[in-house]
Design an enzyme around this catalytic site. Structure first.
Site, mmCIF file in Angstrom:
data_model
loop_
_atom_site.group_PDB
_atom_site.id
_atom_site.type_symbol
_atom_site.label_atom_id
_atom_site.label_comp_id
_atom_site.label_asym_id
_atom_site.label_seq_id
_atom_site.Cartn_x
_atom_site.Cartn_y
_atom_site.Cartn_z
ATOM 1 N N ARG A 78 68.141 71.696 27.421
ATOM 2 C CA ARG A 78 66.684 71.462 27.449
ATOM 3 C C ARG A 78 66.050 72.009 28.727
ATOM 4 O O ARG A 78 64.888 72.433 28.706
ATOM 5 C CB ARG A 78 66.390 69.977 27.294
ATOM 6 C CG ARG A 78 66.668 69.527 25.873
ATOM 7 C CD ARG A 78 66.169 68.150 25.611
ATOM 8 N NE ARG A 78 66.132 67.925 24.183
ATOM 9 C CZ ARG A 78 66.376 66.768 23.595
ATOM 10 N NH1 ARG A 78 66.679 65.713 24.307
ATOM 11 N NH2 ARG A 78 66.304 66.651 22.287
ATOM 12 N N LYS A 106 69.119 59.621 5.835
ATOM 13 C CA LYS A 106 67.917 58.822 5.594
ATOM 14 C C LYS A 106 66.910 59.562 4.740
ATOM 15 O O LYS A 106 66.087 60.313 5.234
ATOM 16 C CB LYS A 106 67.287 58.467 6.942
ATOM 17 C CG LYS A 106 67.170 56.993 7.123
ATOM 18 C CD LYS A 106 66.663 56.650 8.470
ATOM 19 C CE LYS A 106 65.674 55.513 8.354
ATOM 20 N NZ LYS A 106 64.811 55.426 9.488
ATOM 21 N N GLY A 155 69.018 67.215 15.522
ATOM 22 C CA GLY A 155 70.136 67.180 16.460
ATOM 23 C C GLY A 155 71.490 67.213 15.777
ATOM 24 O O GLY A 155 72.435 67.815 16.304
ATOM 25 N N GLY A 185 62.702 65.516 15.506
ATOM 26 C CA GLY A 185 61.596 64.817 14.850
ATOM 27 C C GLY A 185 60.373 65.710 14.711
ATOM 28 O O GLY A 185 59.717 65.736 13.668
#
Ligand code: AMP
Length: 403
Positions: free
Chosen positions: A43, A204, A360, A383
């Site tokens: 990052r 999910k 991820g 996200g």
């Protein structure tokens, strides 16, 4: 300039930099070990193009980021100090770590800065006002600077003080990382090279319904696998044993299956499975060469026939979006399907397809397979990339200036 939907956003190249104090929202939410050593500086590396450009242009760079979830408390173990050190090594210049992100002492340090200097503010989430997008707190942050550069793609789906609030008080433009993310994903969604194949996996289904719906209007083939495939099987009346099923999502799954027929997009689901008798590495395991799963067993990975079927579609693709693993890849025994798909996406990319990896888990699986450098683009925001693919407005983008 970047075009997102109908909005064109001002970026760094459109902006005067020299001598300006610039608040740059970066995503330095790096993984740390127990001794606060950074275990991956990916990052930090991703933010370098923007920071280096601003240094070269003579800006005074005030970096702001969160790290972990301190929940409004000052937690020394979540200090950004190790990041300042690592960033200094990468830039080969001093990056001064400041003791807080607002207040008189911080203001005094910023006022002393010279052109090309870089400081890093302390973890912005040490203040509970950050995640509440408190306007007074945002104003305090904003008073440090004359320009806001948003470059934390990983947090643009969150309306926080340092991602959205400050833009009410400062001219706000995007940095190069956000520009790159939006350019690549925006093009894939608005004008993709075809065939366009999306591979959606993970557990999910409720978090991915919106993405599936939006992608059905855009892709040529939709592959659904991983734990969420079982809700689709159940929606079709197929027995799935004790596999993961979100019963309350069955109506949504039915709606997606119907929409796929209406828009003429094939949905590919697994045709065989690796099943286990419990959710554990030491489970009894077998491959079942059919879609139904017997009572007492749960699906944990896709089988070899499914890999072959998916391969057929993926190798023809010119654009590939992949989000979510094909099985419980964290357990080595159940990682094979995900690793195989990673290899196939890499091979398709080598043949000229554009591959975009979001999330991820997919990125971790690709790393596990040693294929990170073989993909066109691995998004820095799980996200955020999902919400972008869902067609949602990202608050951290919407607040930036129009060109
Ligand atoms: P998500 O956060 O929805 O992308 O889901 C990622 C998680 O899905 C990973 O932790 C995987 O272990 C899990 N997963 C993938 N396939 C399955 C499966 N068949 N059963 C249960 N969990 C799964």
């Amino acid at each position: 300039m970047i075009i997102v939907a109908k909005k064109s956003i001002k970026d760094l190249k459109d902006t005067e930099i020299k001598g300006k104090k610039i608040l740059v929202r970066v995503d330095f939410n790096v993984p740390l070990d127990a001794k606060q050593n950074i275990t991956s500086d990916k990052r930090i590396q991703a933010a370098l193009p923007t920071i280096e450009y601003l240094i070269k242009k003579g800006g005074r760079i005030i970096l702001v980021s969160h790290l972990g979830r301190p929940k409004g408390e000052k937690k020394p173990e979540l200090s950004l100090a190790p990041v300042a050190k690592r960033l200094g090594e990468l830039l080969k210049k001093e990056v001064k770590m400041l003791p807080d992100c607002v207040g008189d002492q911080v203001k005094a340090e910023v006022d002393k800065m010279k052109d090309g200097d870089v400081v890093l503010l302390e973890n912005v989430r040490f203040h509970k006002e950050e995640t509440k997008n408190d306007p007074e707190f945002a104003k305090k942050l904003a008073t440090l600077a004359e320009l806001f550069v948003s470059d934390a793609f990983g947090t643009v789906h969150r309306a926080h003080a340092s991602t959205v609030g400050v833009a009410a008080y400062l001219p706000a433009v995007s940095g190069f990382l956000i520009q790159k993310e939006l350019d690549i994903m925006g093009k894939a969604l608005s004008d993709p090279a075809r065939p366009f194949v999306a591979i959606i996996g993970g557990a999910k289904i409720s978090s991915k319904i919106g993405v599936l719906k939006n992608l059905l209007d855009k892709v040529d083939t939709l592959i659904i696998a991983g734990g969420m495939a079982y809700t689709f099987f159940k929606a079709r009346g197929i027995e799935v044993g004790k596999s993961l099923v979100e019963d309350d999502q069955i109506p949504e799954a039915k709606e997606i299956l119907k929409k796929a027929i209406d828009v003429g997009v094939p949905i590919l689901l697994p045709i065989d499975h690796v099943v286990a008798d419990k959710f554990a590495e030491d489970a009894n395991v077998q491959v079942v060469p059919r879609t139904t799963i017997d009572a007492g067993w749960l699906g944990v990975d896709i089988g070899p026939d499914t890999v072959a079927k998916f391969k057929n579609a993926i190798m023809k693709a010119k654009t590939i979006i992949w989000n979510g693993p094909m099985g419980v890849f964290e357990m080595d025994k159940f990682a094979k399907g995900t690793i195989e798909i990673a290899k196939i996406v890499a091979a398709a990319t080598e043949k000229g397809a554009i591959s975009i990896i979001g999330g991820g888990d997919s990125a971790a699986a690709i790393k596990k397979a040693g294929l990170t450098n073989k993909m066109t683009h691995i998004s820095t925001g799980g996200g955020a990339s999902l919400e972008f693919m869902e067609g949602k407005e990202l608050p951290g983008i919407a607040c930036l200036q129009d060109k």
